[in-house]
Design a protein around this motif. Structure first.
Motif: not given
Ligand code: SF4
Ligand code: SF4
Length: 347
Positions: A209-230
């Protein structure tokens, strides 16, 4: 102390050579460990995500299949569905992917049913789980050939036999239970707004949202891919419910993997063969090409999933890559899954 049989390879040996070595090690293991073989032994492996190029190609397993056929042992290629969307999400898509990747020599069996619902509970009575939810189509076999590609993994640190037995054998509910508690957050201060995490997230849990990246924990399955790729390490696996998990960089996640592996191996006569080639930092679930981080090492075989993982980890460390997550090996030993002490027998 367990025995681990090992054949080194020159870099980039090719599938034909790996096939020959896989068969040779299986023959040696059966003879030296005096193994009795069941009438039906499925091959548990990974078909590779679409876009991944370093997974083990189907020809790698030809020698092992020849050996089983000569002994008139029935077999199949078997796998379970994954948590996130994409081509390995359910039986229909996963089977189509396996066939398109050339896994045609044996029937393809997705062991947790059409949608990942086919599971049995196996009691383990350990720290995180009293029982674990294993794919019914794997739990019913006394003996499985657990064929692993040894390489890195975003959350587990590395993936080998224990990872196969845990995430690979777990039902969809089991996979969720293992990932539960891994709920990452994006730290705005460090985020450079590149959007890589959003592109990588397979369940569309990351909004911009306007450059603010946010994780929706109701959808997140905890795969860790974002953690790994950042690239900026702006994704933290800190969560209110998982502070210690964050502090120990996935320690609890790895303990859960181990407890699932204990359930999958409990009372079984599984055989483990691991191919330490095409070694990348990420795993075969990642849908993109990855460079190898060390030279190819060789092929390992054992009846002990802990010993074979320890041997692969040690060999990788010797070759220049100390993978994170070695704590899982000590925990696995503590849980009685196997031994971190081994005798390496070069064949
Ligand atoms: S990958 Fe990292 S830096 Fe890029 S948008 Fe996501 S959190 Fe920000
Ligand atoms: S861990 Fe990251 S990539 Fe995985 S589902 Fe959650 S937000 Fe998406």
């Amino acid at each position: 102390m367990s025995n681990v049989y090992f054949i080194p390879v020159a870099h980039d040996p090719g599938s034909e050579e790996l096939s020959r070595l896989g068969r040779k090690l299986l023959e040696i293991l059966v003879e030296k460990e005096n193994l009795s073989l069941e009438e039906e032994i499925p091959l548990k492996l990974h078909f590779g995500e679409r876009g991944n190029f370093t997974f083990l190609k189907p020809e790698t397993y030809d020698g092992i299949i020849d050996f089983l056929e000569e002994k008139k042992i029935k077999s199949a290629f078997t796998e379970t569905s994954v948590l996130y969307g994409g081509e390995r999400f359910n039986r229909e898509k996963h089977t189509a992917l396996a066939l398109s990747h050339g896994f045609k020599r044996l029937p393809v069996v997705i062991a947790d049913g059409a949608k990942g619902e086919d599971a049995v509970q196996v009691p383990v009575d350990l720290k995180h789980f009293k029982s674990v939810s294993i794919a019914a189509g794997l739990a019913k076999f006394e003996q499985i050939l657990v064929l692993s590609h040894f390489k890195g993994h975003m959350l587990a640190g590395f993936g080998g036999a224990i990872k196969q037995l845990s995430m690979g054998f777990g039902s969809k509910g089991g996979k969720m239970a293992m990932h539960l508690g891994v709920k990452p957050r994006i730290m705005g201060l460090f985020c450079k707004k590149c959007g890589l995490c959003q592109k990588r997230c397979q369940v569309q849990a990351i909004s911009n949202t306007n450059g603010k990246f946010k994780i929706d924990h109701s959808k997140c399955i905890g795969c860790g891919a974002c953690f790994s790729i950042c690239p900026r390490h702006a994704v933290s696996i800190f969560s209110i419910g998982g502070f210690w998990n964050a502090l120990f960089k996935g320690k609890f996640f790895r303990e859960k993997l181990v407890e699932y592996a204990c359930g999958s191996a409990k009372g079984k006569k599984h055989i483990y063969i691991s191919f330490a080639v095409n070694i990348t930092r990420g795993c075969d679930c990642e849908p993109h090409p990855m460079p190898r981080c060390i030279k190819d090492i060789g092929v390992f075989a054992s009846t002990d999933p802990v010993a074979i993982d320890q041997a692969c980890w040690d060999a990788a460390a010797k070759a220049g890559k100390k993978f994170r997550g070695a704590d899982q090996l000590q925990y696995a030993e503590k849980c009685g899954l196997g031994s971190t002490k081994y005798t390496l027998i070069e064949c």
